[in-house]
Design a protein around this motif. Structure first.
Motif, PDB file in Angstrom:
ATOM      1  N   LEU A 145      -8.877  -8.803  -0.700  1.00 13.96           N
ATOM      2  CA  LEU A 145      -8.753 -10.141  -0.113  1.00 13.96           C
ATOM      3  C   LEU A 145      -7.315 -10.434   0.318  1.00 13.96           C
ATOM      4  O   LEU A 145      -7.084 -11.102   1.334  1.00 13.96           O
ATOM      5  N   ARG A 146      -6.366  -9.919  -0.444  1.00 10.98           N
ATOM      6  CA  ARG A 146      -4.956 -10.250  -0.216  1.00 10.98           C
ATOM      7  C   ARG A 146      -4.346  -9.457   0.936  1.00 10.98           C
ATOM      8  O   ARG A 146      -3.450  -9.933   1.631  1.00 10.98           O
ATOM      9  N   TYR A 147      -4.844  -8.230   1.180  1.00 13.60           N
ATOM     10  CA  TYR A 147      -4.244  -7.353   2.187  1.00 13.60           C
ATOM     11  C   TYR A 147      -5.331  -6.861   3.152  1.00 13.60           C
ATOM     12  O   TYR A 147      -5.888  -5.769   2.959  1.00 13.60           O
ATOM     13  N   PRO A 148      -5.642  -7.636   4.175  1.00 17.31           N
ATOM     14  CA  PRO A 148      -6.748  -7.286   5.085  1.00 17.31           C
ATOM     15  C   PRO A 148      -6.588  -5.916   5.745  1.00 17.31           C
ATOM     16  O   PRO A 148      -7.568  -5.175   5.874  1.00 17.31           O
ATOM     17  N   ALA A 149      -5.379  -5.567   6.183  1.00 19.74           N
ATOM     18  CA  ALA A 149      -5.184  -4.279   6.842  1.00 19.74           C
ATOM     19  C   ALA A 149      -5.422  -3.126   5.872  1.00 19.74           C
ATOM     20  O   ALA A 149      -6.072  -2.132   6.208  1.00 19.74           O
ATOM     21  N   ALA A 150      -4.905  -3.251   4.644  1.00 21.03           N
ATOM     22  CA  ALA A 150      -5.121  -2.216   3.635  1.00 21.03           C
ATOM     23  C   ALA A 150      -6.591  -2.157   3.221  1.00 21.03           C
ATOM     24  O   ALA A 150      -7.120  -1.083   2.921  1.00 21.03           O
ATOM     25  N   ASN A 151      -7.247  -3.317   3.209  1.00 22.11           N
ATOM     26  CA  ASN A 151      -8.666  -3.371   2.897  1.00 22.11           C
ATOM     27  C   ASN A 151      -9.461  -2.496   3.864  1.00 22.11           C
ATOM     28  O   ASN A 151     -10.327  -1.725   3.466  1.00 22.11           O
ATOM     29  N   ARG A 152      -9.124  -2.613   5.141  1.00 24.04           N
ATOM     30  CA  ARG A 152      -9.838  -1.810   6.136  1.00 24.04           C
ATOM     31  C   ARG A 152      -9.498  -0.331   5.979  1.00 24.04           C
ATOM     32  O   ARG A 152     -10.365   0.540   6.111  1.00 24.04           O
ATOM     33  N   ALA A 153      -8.221  -0.052   5.702  1.00 24.81           N
ATOM     34  CA  ALA A 153      -7.803   1.341   5.540  1.00 24.81           C
ATOM     35  C   ALA A 153      -8.411   1.993   4.310  1.00 24.81           C
ATOM     36  O   ALA A 153      -8.385   3.213   4.181  1.00 24.81           O
ATOM     37  N   ALA A 154      -8.956   1.193   3.398  1.00 28.01           N
ATOM     38  CA  ALA A 154      -9.543   1.723   2.167  1.00 28.01           C
ATOM     39  C   ALA A 154     -11.016   2.075   2.313  1.00 28.01           C
ATOM     40  O   ALA A 154     -11.621   2.584   1.361  1.00 28.01           O
ATOM     41  N   GLU A 155     -11.606   1.808   3.476  1.00 27.72           N
ATOM     42  CA  GLU A 155     -13.019   2.126   3.665  1.00 27.72           C
ATOM     43  C   GLU A 155     -13.239   3.636   3.639  1.00 27.72           C
ATOM     44  O   GLU A 155     -12.331   4.428   3.922  1.00 27.72           O
ATOM     45  N   ASP A 203      -3.479  -7.366 -11.204  1.00 28.67           N
ATOM     46  CA  ASP A 203      -3.866  -8.587 -10.502  1.00 28.67           C
ATOM     47  C   ASP A 203      -4.045  -8.377  -9.004  1.00 28.67           C
ATOM     48  O   ASP A 203      -4.167  -9.342  -8.247  1.00 28.67           O
ATOM     49  N   GLY A 204      -4.037  -7.115  -8.577  1.00 30.55           N
ATOM     50  CA  GLY A 204      -4.263  -6.832  -7.173  1.00 30.55           C
ATOM     51  C   GLY A 204      -3.047  -6.983  -6.288  1.00 30.55           C
ATOM     52  O   GLY A 204      -3.184  -6.991  -5.058  1.00 30.55           O
ATOM     53  N   ASN A 205      -1.849  -7.088  -6.890  1.00 27.75           N
ATOM     54  CA  ASN A 205      -0.621  -7.172  -6.108  1.00 27.75           C
ATOM     55  C   ASN A 205      -0.095  -5.771  -5.816  1.00 27.75           C
ATOM     56  O   ASN A 205      -0.090  -4.906  -6.705  1.00 27.75           O
ATOM     57  N   ARG A 206       0.380  -5.580  -4.597  1.00 26.87           N
ATOM     58  CA  ARG A 206       0.883  -4.263  -4.248  1.00 26.87           C
ATOM     59  C   ARG A 206       2.164  -3.953  -5.025  1.00 26.87           C
ATOM     60  O   ARG A 206       3.028  -4.807  -5.200  1.00 26.87           O
ATOM     61  N   ILE A 207       2.276  -2.703  -5.471  1.00 28.82           N
ATOM     62  CA  ILE A 207       3.515  -2.224  -6.090  1.00 28.82           C
ATOM     63  C   ILE A 207       4.477  -1.921  -4.946  1.00 28.82           C
ATOM     64  O   ILE A 207       4.340  -0.934  -4.236  1.00 28.82           O
ATOM     65  N   ASP A 208       5.458  -2.796  -4.746  1.00 25.72           N
ATOM     66  CA  ASP A 208       6.310  -2.652  -3.561  1.00 25.72           C
ATOM     67  C   ASP A 208       7.783  -2.920  -3.844  1.00 25.72           C
ATOM     68  O   ASP A 208       8.577  -3.079  -2.909  1.00 25.72           O
ATOM     69  N   ARG A 209       8.170  -2.971  -5.118  1.00 21.89           N
ATOM     70  CA  ARG A 209       9.577  -3.263  -5.431  1.00 21.89           C
ATOM     71  C   ARG A 209      10.064  -2.426  -6.600  1.00 21.89           C
ATOM     72  O   ARG A 209      10.736  -2.911  -7.501  1.00 21.89           O
TER      73      ARG A 209
END
Length: 495
Positions: A469-479, A160-166
């Motif tokens: 859409l959910r993580y703008p900073a990561a979105n940019r880092a993924a370019e 669902d596009g949620n970061r694996i963080d836990r």
């Protein structure tokens, strides 16, 4: 891991003593968080943290390699920085080219618990005492890292596009981006630097590769404290700095060359660009490797062949580059020449040559690799490639010759699956082999396994779109090409 006497569920007799022992996990690595969090009950906590710090000295390298004029990827490259120093022009823009290199490890950096490992590159630019810009500084009050920094991690997400963080590794579906660095490889990080017209100089650029075991989000989650300040120890894995003169400003002292040879710095830069894979950066990688070749190193033409393979220039450019790498003094490693030579041969349809090179690679026995533990017969990529070229040769034959080659290809593919049971290339290859041999049940079995392990492209694209859409900073880092902007401190009070 040292062996120690300990009657727990993992213990067994491991030596001639007859005593039940286990492997001790209290060896220095990188987990500074546990001894720090247990410091009130752990007398040797400070010593344990220091042991981790010492263990990680020299495992990474960071290099302020060069500048590109105009602040653009295609700007003129000024490199390497040191011993020569360019004179900066006030009001101009530059691209700072920082290279991160793995040095002393045999696995991806960072690998492990990538959902909570926090490794980032910090960069600051100062005009004398005035801070002009930064990336990757800690932000108060929680001491979180600037989310727009360059993180050396894998940003993995669920369906669902949620970061694996836990620590929910079972939900990992795909990576939005992967900035991890393989052993002996490098990455290039670009920062846009816009210099003010009132620049006085000199300008000092400083960068640090920093590591913290748990990021703030994960720390707050497992401590059940949404306001927890992240005071965990931070390791400085590597650092570099350079002071550059400004036109019309004071002179700067002469500097010595870096303790890394120029060819190696340039080669690392090229590898970082090559790994990014964008066509624009392949051109810059090619320029870097041409420089390495001009400096008399076989790494230059060898890596040029890798660029040409990626670009599809395999009929002339790649074979010529490999021939130059083999003729260099010293020559490129024979295992590299065989591996890339086999890829070139297969791409050109010469599967006889490809099979011969891959079989030589698997046979090993390279004098240059004595003591290094190289065994390419345990590389599933090599085995799958050999299976494919053998299969392609079988398609050109009839009768018993065809069946013999198909069975030989089957053997290579099955060896690959022993090492990697979910290998897509091997399952698809076996599906084709069994189809040709008329083994319908085996054909269907491997077709089903291939379909099972093959990524669902539609589901992947949906998850990635949601994460962007959910993580703008990561979105940019993924370019494909990322240029990090420096936070502007020129108008900040007290800066």
């Amino acid at each position: 891991m040292e062996v120690s006497e300990a009657p727990n569920f993992g213990a067994r007799v491991r030596d001639d003593s007859g005593l039940v022992k286990t492997l001790d996990h209290q060896f220095p690595s990188a987990n500074t968080a546990i001894p720090y969090l247990l410091r009130d009950s752990l007398p040797d906590a400070d010593r344990a943290i220091e042991a981790h710090r010492e263990f990680n000295e020299g495992v990474m390298r960071v290099d302020l390699f060069g500048l590109r004029e105009g602040g653009r990827i295609d700007g003129e490259l000024i490199a390497p920085l040191r011993p020569e120093l360019p004179v900066l022009t006030p009001g101009e823009s530059y691209l700072v080219e920082a290279v991160i290199r793995t040095v002393k490890m045999g696995h991806l950096f960072t690998q492990g618990t990538a959902d909570s490992n926090e490794v980032w590159l910090e960069l600051t630019v100062r005009d004398g005492d005035r801070l002009l810009g930064s990336s990757g500084l800690l932000e108060e009050p929680g001491r979180s890292v600037d989310e727009h920094a360059h993180f050396v991690n894998s940003f993995v997400i669920d369906r669902d596009g949620n970061r694996i963080d836990r620590r929910n590794a079972q939900d990992i579906f795909v990576a939005l981006y992967n900035h991890q660095i393989p052993p002996g490889a490098a990455d290039v990080v670009h920062y846009r630097l816009d210099l003010p017209p009132d620049l006085a100089g000199p300008v000092t650029i400083e960068t640090r590769l920093r590591y913290r075991k748990f990021d703030t989000n994960y720390l707050r989650m497992f401590t059940d404290d949404p306001g927890r300040v992240n005071d965990l120890p931070i390791l400085e894995l590597a650092q570099d700095s350079v002071t550059l003169p400004v036109a019309g400003g004071p002179a700067v002292p002469e500097v010595s060359p870096r303790d890394v040879p120029e060819w190696e710095r340039t080669n690392d830069y090229g590898i970082g660009l090559l790994r990014k894979g964008g066509v624009g950066q392949l051109r810059q990688a090619q320029e870097a490797f041409e420089t390495v070749e001009a400096l008399g190193r076989p790494d230059g033409p060898l890596n040029l062949a890798r660029v040409y393979l990626k670009e599809g220039l395999v009929q002339q450019h790649a074979p010529e580059a490999l021939a130059r790498a083999a003729a260099s003094e010293p020559a490129a490693p024979p295992w590299s020449l065989l591996w890339f030579g086999a890829q070139v041969a297969a791409r050109n349809g010469d599967h006889v040559d490809a099979v011969a090179k891959l079989e030589d690679l698997i046979s090993g026995g390279f004098p240059e690799a004595v003591g290094r533990g190289f065994d390419f017969s345990k590389d599933y990529r090599v085995l799958a490639a050999l299976g494919n070229s053998t299969f392609q040769l079988g398609l050109r034959k009839r009768g018993e010759q065809r069946d013999a080659l198909m069975n030989e290809a089957r053997g290579w593919y099955e060896q690959a699956l022993e090492l990697d049971p979910e290998n897509l290339a091997a399952h698809w290859g076996l599906k084709q082999v069994h189809e040709d041999l008329g083994n319908e049940a085996d054909e269907q079995r491997h077709a089903a396994l291939h379909a099972r392990y093959k990524p669902d492209d539609n589901a992947r694209d949906r998850a990635v779109a949601q994460a962007r859409l959910r993580y703008p900073a990561a979105n940019r880092a993924a370019e494909a090409v990322v240029i990090y902007e420096l936070r502007d401190h020129r108008t900040a009070v007290g800066q």
